[in-house]
Scaffold this motif. Sequence first.
Motif, PDB file in Angstrom:
ATOM      1  N   ASN A   1      16.572 -18.265   4.088  1.00 42.92           N
ATOM      2  CA  ASN A   1      17.674 -17.388   3.689  1.00 42.92           C
ATOM      3  C   ASN A   1      17.654 -17.075   2.202  1.00 42.92           C
ATOM      4  O   ASN A   1      18.671 -16.673   1.632  1.00 42.92           O
ATOM      5  N   CYS A   2      16.503 -17.269   1.569  1.00 39.18           N
ATOM      6  CA  CYS A   2      16.330 -16.818   0.193  1.00 39.18           C
ATOM      7  C   CYS A   2      15.951 -15.340   0.222  1.00 39.18           C
ATOM      8  O   CYS A   2      15.225 -14.889   1.116  1.00 39.18           O
ATOM      9  N   SER A   3      16.426 -14.587  -0.743  1.00 40.45           N
ATOM     10  CA  SER A   3      16.175 -13.147  -0.750  1.00 40.45           C
ATOM     11  C   SER A   3      15.684 -12.687  -2.113  1.00 40.45           C
ATOM     12  O   SER A   3      15.924 -13.337  -3.140  1.00 40.45           O
ATOM     13  N   GLN A   4      14.967 -11.565  -2.085  1.00 39.46           N
ATOM     14  CA  GLN A   4      14.531 -10.938  -3.328  1.00 39.46           C
ATOM     15  C   GLN A   4      14.378  -9.441  -3.075  1.00 39.46           C
ATOM     16  O   GLN A   4      13.999  -9.014  -1.983  1.00 39.46           O
ATOM     17  N   ASN A   5      14.704  -8.650  -4.109  1.00 44.24           N
ATOM     18  CA  ASN A   5      14.623  -7.197  -3.995  1.00 44.24           C
ATOM     19  C   ASN A   5      13.349  -6.686  -4.658  1.00 44.24           C
ATOM     20  O   ASN A   5      12.921  -7.192  -5.700  1.00 44.24           O
ATOM     21  N   PHE A   6      12.770  -5.661  -4.053  1.00 39.88           N
ATOM     22  CA  PHE A   6      11.583  -5.008  -4.587  1.00 39.88           C
ATOM     23  C   PHE A   6      11.838  -3.503  -4.626  1.00 39.88           C
ATOM     24  O   PHE A   6      12.586  -2.969  -3.806  1.00 39.88           O
ATOM     25  N   SER A   7      11.215  -2.834  -5.581  1.00 35.96           N
ATOM     26  CA  SER A   7      11.379  -1.388  -5.726  1.00 35.96           C
ATOM     27  C   SER A   7      10.013  -0.717  -5.751  1.00 35.96           C
ATOM     28  O   SER A   7       9.052  -1.240  -6.344  1.00 35.96           O
ATOM     29  N   PHE A   8       9.922   0.450  -5.106  1.00 36.28           N
ATOM     30  CA  PHE A   8       8.673   1.200  -5.030  1.00 36.28           C
ATOM     31  C   PHE A   8       8.954   2.674  -5.324  1.00 36.28           C
ATOM     32  O   PHE A   8      10.040   3.176  -5.059  1.00 36.28           O
ATOM     33  N   GLN A   9       7.940   3.354  -5.860  1.00 36.75           N
ATOM     34  CA  GLN A   9       8.084   4.755  -6.219  1.00 36.75           C
ATOM     35  C   GLN A   9       7.073   5.586  -5.439  1.00 36.75           C
ATOM     36  O   GLN A   9       5.871   5.291  -5.441  1.00 36.75           O
ATOM     37  N   ILE A  10       7.570   6.615  -4.762  1.00 36.90           N
ATOM     38  CA  ILE A  10       6.715   7.575  -4.070  1.00 36.90           C
ATOM     39  C   ILE A  10       6.688   8.847  -4.916  1.00 36.90           C
ATOM     40  O   ILE A  10       7.745   9.378  -5.283  1.00 36.90           O
ATOM     41  N   THR A  11       5.493   9.335  -5.223  1.00 42.42           N
ATOM     42  CA  THR A  11       5.361  10.540  -6.045  1.00 42.42           C
ATOM     43  C   THR A  11       4.817  11.691  -5.196  1.00 42.42           C
ATOM     44  O   THR A  11       4.326  11.489  -4.082  1.00 42.42           O
ATOM     45  N   GLU A  12       4.896  12.885  -5.750  1.00 46.96           N
ATOM     46  CA  GLU A  12       4.331  14.067  -5.104  1.00 46.96           C
ATOM     47  C   GLU A  12       3.679  14.930  -6.176  1.00 46.96           C
ATOM     48  O   GLU A  12       4.078  14.899  -7.348  1.00 46.96           O
TER      49      GLU A  12
ATOM     50  N   VAL B   1       0.875  -1.170   0.000  1.00 47.24           N
ATOM     51  CA  VAL B   1       0.000   0.000   0.000  1.00 47.24           C
ATOM     52  C   VAL B   1       0.913   1.221   0.000  1.00 47.24           C
ATOM     53  O   VAL B   1       1.663   1.449   0.962  1.00 47.24           O
ATOM     54  N   ILE B   2       0.841   1.987  -1.096  1.00 52.36           N
ATOM     55  CA  ILE B   2       1.700   3.154  -1.258  1.00 52.36           C
ATOM     56  C   ILE B   2       0.891   4.412  -0.946  1.00 52.36           C
ATOM     57  O   ILE B   2      -0.181   4.627  -1.518  1.00 52.36           O
ATOM     58  N   THR B   3       1.387   5.221  -0.045  1.00 50.47           N
ATOM     59  CA  THR B   3       0.798   6.534   0.224  1.00 50.47           C
ATOM     60  C   THR B   3       1.775   7.582  -0.295  1.00 50.47           C
ATOM     61  O   THR B   3       2.890   7.717   0.227  1.00 50.47           O
ATOM     62  N   ASN B   4       1.359   8.286  -1.343  1.00 50.38           N
ATOM     63  CA  ASN B   4       2.239   9.279  -1.941  1.00 50.38           C
ATOM     64  C   ASN B   4       2.263  10.555  -1.100  1.00 50.38           C
ATOM     65  O   ASN B   4       1.414  10.771  -0.228  1.00 50.38           O
ATOM     66  N   VAL B   5       3.253  11.389  -1.369  1.00 49.17           N
ATOM     67  CA  VAL B   5       3.400  12.652  -0.648  1.00 49.17           C
ATOM     68  C   VAL B   5       2.206  13.542  -0.957  1.00 49.17           C
ATOM     69  O   VAL B   5       1.779  13.657  -2.111  1.00 49.17           O
ATOM     70  N   SER B   6       1.673  14.185   0.067  1.00 47.06           N
ATOM     71  CA  SER B   6       0.449  14.968  -0.103  1.00 47.06           C
ATOM     72  C   SER B   6       0.698  16.291  -0.815  1.00 47.06           C
ATOM     73  O   SER B   6      -0.085  16.693  -1.685  1.00 47.06           O
ATOM     74  N   CYS B   7       1.756  16.981  -0.415  1.00 42.60           N
ATOM     75  CA  CYS B   7       2.073  18.291  -0.977  1.00 42.60           C
ATOM     76  C   CYS B   7       3.528  18.317  -1.403  1.00 42.60           C
ATOM     77  O   CYS B   7       4.367  17.617  -0.830  1.00 42.60           O
ATOM     78  N   ALA B   8       3.837  19.137  -2.401  1.00 43.97           N
ATOM     79  CA  ALA B   8       5.208  19.226  -2.906  1.00 43.97           C
ATOM     80  C   ALA B   8       6.177  19.528  -1.774  1.00 43.97           C
ATOM     81  O   ALA B   8       5.919  20.393  -0.925  1.00 43.97           O
ATOM     82  N   ASN B   9       7.268  18.736  -1.740  1.00 41.72           N
ATOM     83  CA  ASN B   9       8.363  18.911  -0.769  1.00 41.72           C
ATOM     84  C   ASN B   9       8.012  18.455   0.641  1.00 41.72           C
ATOM     85  O   ASN B   9       8.818  18.653   1.558  1.00 41.72           O
ATOM     86  N   ASN B  10       6.851  17.856   0.827  1.00 46.35           N
ATOM     87  CA  ASN B  10       6.532  17.294   2.136  1.00 46.35           C
ATOM     88  C   ASN B  10       7.228  15.948   2.313  1.00 46.35           C
ATOM     89  O   ASN B  10       7.794  15.382   1.380  1.00 46.35           O
ATOM     90  N   ALA B  11       7.179  15.407   3.529  1.00 51.59           N
ATOM     91  CA  ALA B  11       7.776  14.101   3.837  1.00 51.59           C
ATOM     92  C   ALA B  11       6.753  13.270   4.598  1.00 51.59           C
ATOM     93  O   ALA B  11       6.980  12.871   5.746  1.00 51.59           O
ATOM     94  N   ASP B  12       5.614  13.011   3.951  1.00 50.92           N
ATOM     95  CA  ASP B  12       4.551  12.241   4.604  1.00 50.92           C
ATOM     96  C   ASP B  12       4.116  11.030   3.777  1.00 50.92           C
ATOM     97  O   ASP B  12       3.024  10.505   3.954  1.00 50.92           O
TER      98      ASP B  12
END
Length: 290
Positions: A180-191, A125-136
Motif C-alpha cells: 500500500n505504498c504509493s508514488q506518482n510519476f509524470s510523463f510527457q507526450i509530444t507531437e 516506453v513513450i510513443t509520441n503522437v505521429s502527426c499534429a492533432n492526432n491521438a495515437d
Amino acid sequence: GTYWVEVTDGNNCITLSDTVVVNEITADIVASAGSDLTVCGDPIPTVTLMGVVTGTESGIWMNGQGNFFPDNQTLENVDYTPTQNEVNNGYVDLTLNSTNNLGCPGDSDVIRINLPLFNTEIDSVITNVSCANNADGSIDLEVVGGNAIDFYTWSTNETTQDISNLTAGSYQVQLVDENNCSQNFSFQITEPEPLTFTSVQTSSYPSGDNISCNGLSDGSISIEVEGGTAPYDYQWSNGMSTADISNVTAGSYTLTVTDDNGCVLDTTIVLTEPSELIQDITAPTYASGD
C-alpha cells in the motif's frame, strides 16, 4: 481466600485487627502482542495494536521510541506512531510485558511492525503522437525491480498498466504496491509541428501567365515545406517526385507531401498560359476589282 486477624494485649484488649485477602492466579500468565504487521512507512503511519494479557489482564508496551495513544499501558486499541528513525530502519519491535504478576512468573511477547517504503523500479516506453492533432500516442510501463504493483491510476481515469490513443500533453499515474505504498510519476507526450507549405512559387511571364507562349512547356513550380517529421516524400500528379518541377505545360498539378511518420499534406496548383496567337490577314479590294 479471605483471612481475618485480631491482636490482643495482656489485658485481653484488642489492639489491632485486619482482613487479608489472598488471591490465587488460577491460569498461566500469557502475553500476546498480536501478529506481525506490515504498513507502508511513508507517510509515517499510525498502527492500532491489539494486545492481550491473560492471568493478570494488565501489561505495558515497551521498546518503542514513538508515541503510544492513549498510553503504553492500554493493551487493546492502542495507537502507535513510529519515529522517522524507526521508519528509516525499516521496522520496529514492540514488547508487551505482563504486570501485576503477584510473584508469579510473568510473560512477554514481541510484535514486529515492518515499515517498508516504495521501492518499485519501472521502465517506460513513450510513443509520441505521429502527426499534429492526432491521438495515437501511448505510454507502456514495465516493472523491472522492487515490489509488485497492485493498482495503477492514471490522470485519464484509466486503471491499466499501459495507456494508448493519447493526444499530446502531460500524463500522471499513481502506482500502489503490495504494501500500500504509493508514488506518482509524470510523463510527457509530444507531437510534431503541423505539416505546412511555407512557400509556393510559380514561373511568371510579362503576360501575367505561368507559361511564356501558348503550347510551350517552360512553366515551373517551387515548393517549400516545414513541420511534420523530415524527410519528406513528394509525389506530383504528373509523376515527378521532387519538391520543384520545371519544363511543364499549362494545366493543373496536384502535389502530395508525406513526411517520415506518414503525415500527408496536399495542394493543387494551376499554371496558366496566354491564348493562342492567331494571324488574321485581309487583302485590300480596288475599284477595278483587283
